[in-house]
Design an enzyme around this catalytic site. Structure first.
Site, mmCIF file in Angstrom:
data_model
loop_
_atom_site.group_PDB
_atom_site.id
_atom_site.type_symbol
_atom_site.label_atom_id
_atom_site.label_comp_id
_atom_site.label_asym_id
_atom_site.label_seq_id
_atom_site.Cartn_x
_atom_site.Cartn_y
_atom_site.Cartn_z
ATOM 1 N N GLU A 1 35.891 -13.231 -5.516
ATOM 2 C CA GLU A 1 37.027 -12.888 -4.654
ATOM 3 C C GLU A 1 37.847 -14.124 -4.338
ATOM 4 O OE1 GLU A 1 35.601 -10.657 -1.265
ATOM 5 O OE2 GLU A 1 34.890 -9.039 -2.534
ATOM 6 N N ASP B 1 37.223 -2.238 -3.124
ATOM 7 C CA ASP B 1 37.653 -3.135 -2.046
ATOM 8 C C ASP B 1 37.028 -4.512 -2.209
ATOM 9 O OD1 ASP B 1 38.901 -3.785 0.447
ATOM 10 O OD2 ASP B 1 36.975 -3.542 1.457
ATOM 11 N N ASP C 1 18.605 6.873 -0.441
ATOM 12 C CA ASP C 1 18.329 5.644 0.309
ATOM 13 C C ASP C 1 16.811 5.485 0.332
ATOM 14 O OD1 ASP C 1 19.924 3.983 2.921
ATOM 15 O OD2 ASP C 1 17.765 3.809 2.597
ATOM 16 N N CYS D 1 33.085 -0.113 -1.492
ATOM 17 C CA CYS D 1 33.590 -0.826 -0.314
ATOM 18 C C CYS D 1 32.437 -1.622 0.286
ATOM 19 C CB CYS D 1 34.117 0.152 0.739
ATOM 20 S SG CYS D 1 35.762 0.737 0.393
ATOM 21 N N ALA D 2 31.425 -1.919 -0.534
ATOM 22 C CA ALA D 2 30.242 -2.620 0.006
ATOM 23 C C ALA D 2 30.263 -4.077 -0.449
ATOM 24 C CB ALA D 2 28.973 -1.904 -0.423
ATOM 25 N N ARG D 3 29.797 -4.350 -1.649
ATOM 26 C CA ARG D 3 29.793 -5.712 -2.184
ATOM 27 C C ARG D 3 30.037 -5.683 -3.685
ATOM 28 N NH1 ARG D 3 30.829 -7.269 1.925
ATOM 29 N NH2 ARG D 3 29.910 -8.865 3.262
ATOM 30 N N ILE E 1 27.291 2.693 7.451
ATOM 31 C CA ILE E 1 28.572 3.108 6.859
ATOM 32 C C ILE E 1 28.409 4.375 6.027
ATOM 33 C CG2 ILE E 1 30.465 2.385 5.326
ATOM 34 C CD1 ILE E 1 29.851 -0.517 6.264
ATOM 35 N N HIS F 1 39.594 -6.795 -0.198
ATOM 36 C CA HIS F 1 38.489 -6.820 0.790
ATOM 37 C C HIS F 1 39.012 -6.530 2.208
ATOM 38 C CE1 HIS F 1 34.251 -8.673 1.535
ATOM 39 N NE2 HIS F 1 34.533 -7.769 2.455
ATOM 40 N N LEU F 2 39.509 -5.287 2.366
ATOM 41 C CA LEU F 2 40.167 -4.915 3.629
ATOM 42 C C LEU F 2 39.304 -4.045 4.541
ATOM 43 C CD1 LEU F 2 43.810 -4.027 2.450
ATOM 44 C CD2 LEU F 2 42.983 -6.140 3.505
ATOM 45 N N ALA G 1 37.096 -4.357 6.760
ATOM 46 C CA ALA G 1 36.945 -4.694 8.185
ATOM 47 C C ALA G 1 38.262 -5.119 8.806
ATOM 48 C CB ALA G 1 35.927 -5.819 8.330
HETATM 49 N N1 LIG Z 1 34.333 -3.872 2.625
HETATM 50 C C1 LIG Z 1 34.077 -4.394 3.800
HETATM 51 O O1 LIG Z 1 34.920 -5.064 4.386
HETATM 52 C C2 LIG Z 1 32.748 -4.160 4.448
HETATM 53 C C3 LIG Z 1 32.687 -3.999 5.840
HETATM 54 C C4 LIG Z 1 31.430 -3.813 6.416
HETATM 55 C C5 LIG Z 1 30.299 -3.787 5.629
HETATM 56 N N2 LIG Z 1 30.408 -3.952 4.285
HETATM 57 C C6 LIG Z 1 29.238 -3.888 3.414
HETATM 58 O O2 LIG Z 1 28.834 -2.522 3.345
HETATM 59 C C7 LIG Z 1 27.448 -2.454 3.005
HETATM 60 C C8 LIG Z 1 26.734 -1.468 3.888
HETATM 61 O O3 LIG Z 1 26.801 -1.883 5.231
HETATM 62 P P1 LIG Z 1 25.995 -1.090 6.372
HETATM 63 O O4 LIG Z 1 26.403 -1.696 7.661
HETATM 64 O O5 LIG Z 1 26.119 0.367 6.180
HETATM 65 O O6 LIG Z 1 24.502 -1.543 6.016
HETATM 66 P P2 LIG Z 1 23.152 -0.832 6.492
HETATM 67 O O7 LIG Z 1 22.122 -1.896 6.443
HETATM 68 O O8 LIG Z 1 23.353 -0.079 7.754
HETATM 69 O O9 LIG Z 1 22.870 0.224 5.312
HETATM 70 C C9 LIG Z 1 22.546 -0.167 4.034
HETATM 71 C C10 LIG Z 1 21.580 0.870 3.480
HETATM 72 O O10 LIG Z 1 21.386 0.609 2.096
HETATM 73 C C11 LIG Z 1 20.077 1.046 1.812
HETATM 74 N N3 LIG Z 1 19.625 0.549 0.522
HETATM 75 C C12 LIG Z 1 19.019 -0.631 0.232
HETATM 76 N N4 LIG Z 1 18.721 -0.689 -1.077
HETATM 77 C C13 LIG Z 1 19.136 0.476 -1.631
HETATM 78 C C14 LIG Z 1 19.114 1.007 -2.941
HETATM 79 N N5 LIG Z 1 18.577 0.337 -3.957
HETATM 80 N N6 LIG Z 1 19.636 2.228 -3.144
HETATM 81 C C15 LIG Z 1 20.183 2.930 -2.124
HETATM 82 N N7 LIG Z 1 20.216 2.477 -0.851
HETATM 83 C C16 LIG Z 1 19.717 1.264 -0.608
HETATM 84 C C17 LIG Z 1 19.278 0.550 2.994
HETATM 85 O O11 LIG Z 1 18.032 1.211 3.109
HETATM 86 C C18 LIG Z 1 20.205 0.833 4.138
HETATM 87 O O12 LIG Z 1 19.928 2.064 4.760
HETATM 88 C C19 LIG Z 1 26.941 -3.892 3.073
HETATM 89 O O13 LIG Z 1 26.941 -4.428 1.777
HETATM 90 C C20 LIG Z 1 28.009 -4.594 3.901
HETATM 91 O O14 LIG Z 1 28.040 -5.971 3.658
HETATM 92 C C21 LIG Z 1 31.615 -4.136 3.680
HETATM 93 O O1 LIG Z 2 30.359 -7.621 5.581
HETATM 94 C C1 LIG Z 2 31.373 -7.440 6.243
HETATM 95 O O2 LIG Z 2 31.385 -7.427 7.496
HETATM 96 C C2 LIG Z 2 32.649 -7.164 5.524
HETATM 97 O O3 LIG Z 2 32.559 -7.489 4.194
HETATM 98 C C3 LIG Z 2 33.864 -7.736 6.180
HETATM 99 O O4 LIG Z 2 34.128 -9.057 5.821
HETATM 100 P P1 LIG Z 2 35.328 -9.813 6.538
HETATM 101 O O5 LIG Z 2 34.933 -10.022 7.963
HETATM 102 O O6 LIG Z 2 35.493 -11.105 5.809
HETATM 103 O O7 LIG Z 2 36.535 -8.937 6.438
#
Ligand SMILES: NC(=O)c1ccc[n+]([C@@H]2O[C@H](COP(=O)([O-])OP(=O)(O)OC[C@H]3O[C@@H](n4cnc5c(N)ncnc54)[C@H](O)[C@@H]3O)[C@@H](O)[C@H]2O)c1
Ligand SMILES: O=C(O)[C@H](O)COP(=O)(O)O
Length: 509
Positions: A266, A261, A176, A235-237, A157, A284-285, A287
Site C-alpha cells: 500500500e 480496500d 470461522d 476490506c480486511a488485509r 466486522i 484503505h478507507l 476506518a
Molecule cells: N479496511 C479497514 O480499514 C479495516 C478496518 C478495521 C479492521 N480491518 C481488518 O478487518 C479484519 C477483521 O477485523 P475484526 O475487528 O472483525 O477482527 P476480529 O478479531 O473481531 O475477527 C476476526 C475473525 O477471524 C477469524 N478467523 C481467524 N482465522 C480464520 C480463518 N482461517 N478462517 C476464517 N476465519 C478466521 C477469527 O476467529 C475471528 O473471529 C482484520 O484484518 C482487521 O485488521 C480493516
Molecule cells: O486495522 C485497522 O484498524 C484498519 O486497517 C484501519 O487502518 P487505518 O487506521 O490506518 O485507517
C-alpha cells in the site's frame, strides 16, 4: 522503570484532534503531533518519547522500537497491529495496545457499500457518465435479493456485515474456526466447513486478520470451486485474497468482480488489479469516517490516561501478566511475587537453573503463569535494564533461568512459595499487604511486610548495635522481626556501611 510513567507522546499518523486533547488535559501528557513523519525522521526523534501513537501508515519496526530507548508504549488507534513488530516490542518490554472496536461499524458499512457497488457497477457507471456517456446496456446488474454471501471471519466486522446484508434478504453463510456455530446462528449466519462454502456463494467477503493460515485463503484452488462469476470483497488485509489468483480469475471470467480496500503493498505499485474494469478499488478507507476516527482517537487516549493514572490496563495485546497487576484482587500477589523474586536474587550469589513457584489456596489456582512473570521480574531486576511484566518470562528463558509453577489446592493457607538455589521463601498477604512468612526453616513470629528498605541477617537481633549503626548513618529502625533462624529489620533509609553489623544484607523493595 514504571510502565505508567508516560510523560511525552508522539503521534505520527493523522488522528482525530480529540486524542491529543484528552492526553494533555486528562493525562497531563506532553504531546507532539507529527503526521506523515518519514521513517528516518521517526528514527531520529523517537528517543525523546515514552509513547508512540499510530494508525496503519507508520511502520513500527524493530529499528524504531530499539531506537526508542525510553519507549514504554505503542498505541494503535485502530484494529490491526500488523504494522507494529509486536514480538520485538514484547522483548523490549514495550506495551502494544489497540482499539479493536472503534472502527468496526465503519469497516462493515464500507464492505456493504462494495457489495452494492459490485452488484450494479455503480462506480463504473458514474465514471462513464462523467466521461459524457449514457450507457444503459453496459451496466446491467443483478439483485442482491435471494443471493448468498459467504463471510469468512465472523468476528466484530463479519457479524456487522451479516446483519446489514440480511436486510437485503441475502442468505448469509460463513466460516470461522473460533466462533461457535450456535453463536453465529444467533445473528443469522449458518456456518459450513470451508470446502462447502465456495460452491454456494454469489459473493464472498473476508474479515480475518492476516495470518499464515489466512494468507491466500482465497486462491486459485478456491476460485476453481466457486460459482462462475463469483464476486469477492476484501476490506480486511491485503493478501487474504491471493492477488495474482484474483487477476487470473477475473481474466478467465471465473470471478465477476472484486471490491478491494486493502492491498499487499500500500499504495499498490502493481496496477493490473486496480486498473481492471471489474475491480472497484479504494485507498484503505475502511476506518476513514469521522465517527470511527473520533472513537479510535478518544479510546486510545483514554486507555493511555488510565494507564498513567494506574487505573486500568485496557487494550494491551502483549501483556497478560501486566494486566493482572491492575486488578485489585491480583495486584498485591504480583507485588509479592516481585518482592520474593527480588529477595531470592539478593540471597543467592548467582541465579541460574530452576526456580519453582508454588501456590496454594483456591484463589491462586490459575495464578501460576502471571506469578512466574512477577517472580522473574524480581529475580532479574538490576541485571536487565528494561525488565518488566511485559517481557519477564521471555528474559528468563534467554538468561537460562527456568521458572515453573505448581499449585496445591485444598482448604489450607493461601500462600506463595519461591524456591531456587537451595533457598525456599514463603510469603502471603496480610490485609492485602505482601509479607514474608519463612526463609527456609526460619519461621517469623509475625509476617514481615515486604516494603521499603530491609536488612536481613542470620541469627538473633543485635538490637543495641543495630540502633547505634542506624543512628550514625542517619537512618531509623521501623520494625524488627525475629524467627528461629533469621532476623529482618525495616529501616527508614538505606545504610552505606553495614560491616559493623556482621554478615547481613540490605534490600530495597
Ligand atoms: N479496511 C479497514 O480499514 C479495516 C478496518 C478495521 C479492521 N480491518 C481488518 O478487518 C479484519 C477483521 O477485523 P475484526 O475487528 O472483525 O477482527 P476480529 O478479531 O473481531 O475477527 C476476526 C475473525 O477471524 C477469524 N478467523 C481467524 N482465522 C480464520 C480463518 N482461517 N478462517 C476464517 N476465519 C478466521 C477469527 O476467529 C475471528 O473471529 C482484520 O484484518 C482487521 O485488521 C480493516
Ligand atoms: O486495522 C485497522 O484498524 C484498519 O486497517 C484501519 O487502518 P487505518 O487506521 O490506518 O485507517
Amino acid at each position: 522503570m514504571s510502565l505508567s510513567d508516560i510523560r511525552r507522546v508522539l503521534i505520527s499518523d493523522s488522528l482525530a484532534p480529540a486524542c491529543a486533547q484528552i492526553l494533555r488535559t486528562q493525562g497531563g501528557i506532553e504531546v507532539t503531533e507529527s503526521p506523515g513523519l518519514t521513517h528516518q525522521q521517526l528514527l531520529s526523534q523517537i528517543q525523546d518519547y515514552d509513547g508512540l501513537i499510530v494508525r496503519s501508515a507508520t511502520k513500527v519496526t524493530a529499528e524504531v522500537l530499539t531506537a526508542g530507548s525510553r519507549l514504554k508504549l505503542v498505541g494503535r488507534a485502530g484494529t490491526g497491529v500488523d504494522n507494529v513488530d509486536v514480538e520485538c516490542a514484547t522483548k523490549n518490554g514495550i506495551i502494544v495496545m489497540n482499539t479493536p472496536t472503534g472502527n468496526s461499524i465503519s469497516a462493515a458499512e464500507l464492505t456493504c457499500g462494495l457489495v452494492l457497488s459490485l452488484s450494479r457497477q455503480i462506480p463504473q457507471a458514474a465514471e462513464s457518465m462523467r466521461a459524457g456517456k449514457w450507457d444503459r446496456k453496459k451496466f446491467m446488474g443483478s439483485e442482491l435479493y435471494g443471493k448468498t454471501i459467504g463471510i469468512l471471519g465472523l468476528g466484530r466486522i463479519g457479524k456487522e456485515v451479516a446483519i446489514r446484508m440480511q436486510s437485503f434478504q441475502m442468505r448469509t453463510i460463513g466460516y470461522d474456526p473460533i466462533i461457535p456455530a450456535e453463536v453465529t446462528a444467533q445473528f443469522g449466519v449458518q456456518q459450513f466447513p470451508l470446502e462447502e462454502i465456495w460452491e454456494q456463494c454469489d459473493y464472498i467477503t473476508v474479515h480475518t486478520p492476516l495470518l499464515p493460515s489466512t494468507t491466500g485463503l482465497i486462491n486459485d484452488a478456491a476460485f476453481s470451486k466457486c460459482k462462475q462469476g463469483v464476486k469477492v470483497i476484501n476490506c480486511a488485509r491485503g493478501g487474504i485474497i491471493d492477488e495474482a489468483a484474483l487477476l487470473r480469475a477475473l481474466q478467465s471470467g471465473q470471478c465477476g468482480g472484486a471490491g478491494l480496500d486493502v492491498f499487499i503493498e500500500e499504495p499498490p505499485r502493481e496496477r493490473a488489479l486496480v486498473e481492471h474494469p471489474l475491480v472497484i478499488s479504494l485507498p484503505h478507507l475502511g476506518a476513514s469516517t469521522e465517527e470511527a476516527q473520533n472513537r479510535c482517537g478518544e479510546e486510545i487516549a483514554q486507555q493511555i490516561v488510565d494507564l498513567v493514572k494506574d487505573r486500568a490496563l485496557v487494550g494491551a495485546v502483549n501483556a497478560p501478566a501486566l494486566f493482572k497487576a491492575f486488578s485489585p484482587e491480583t495486584k498485591p500477589w504480583i507485588q509479592l511475587g516481585e518482592a520474593m523474586g527480588n529477595l531470592l536474587q539478593t540471597l543467592l550469589p548467582s541465579i541460574n537453573g530452576n526456580v519453582q513457584v508454588t501456590t496454594s489456596g483456591e484463589i491462586l489456582k490459575d495464578a501460576g503463569s502471571f506469578l512466574c512473570s512477577a517472580v522473574t521480574v524480581g529475580l532479574l531486576r538490576g541485571n536487565k535494564e528494561k525488565i518488566n511484566l511485559v517481557n519477564g518470562s521471555l528474559f528468563a528463558k534467554s538468561t537460562g533461568i527456568q521458572v515453573s509453577s505448581q499449585h496445591f489446592s485444598g482448604a489450607g493457607e493461601i500462600r506463595l512459595e519461591v524456591s531456587g538455589g537451595g533457598i525456599q521463601l514463603v510469603g502471603s498477604l496480610s490485609d492485602s499487604i505482601p509479607c514474608l512468612l519463612k526463609i527456609g526453616t526460619s519461621e517469623f513470629r509475625s509476617p514481615v511486610t515486604l516494603h521499603g528498605t530491609l536488612i536481613l541477617w542470620e541469627g538473633s537481633a543485635p538490637l543495641l548495635k543495630l540502633t547505634e549503626v542506624l543512628s550514625e548513618a542517619g537512618s531509623q529502625l521501623e520494625m524488627l522481626h525475629v524467627s528461629n533462624g533469621h532476623s529482618v529489620a525495616g529501616i527508614s533509609s538505606p545504610v552505606s556501611d553495614l560491616s559493623l553489623l556482621g554478615p547481613c544484607i540490605q534490600i530495597t523493595l
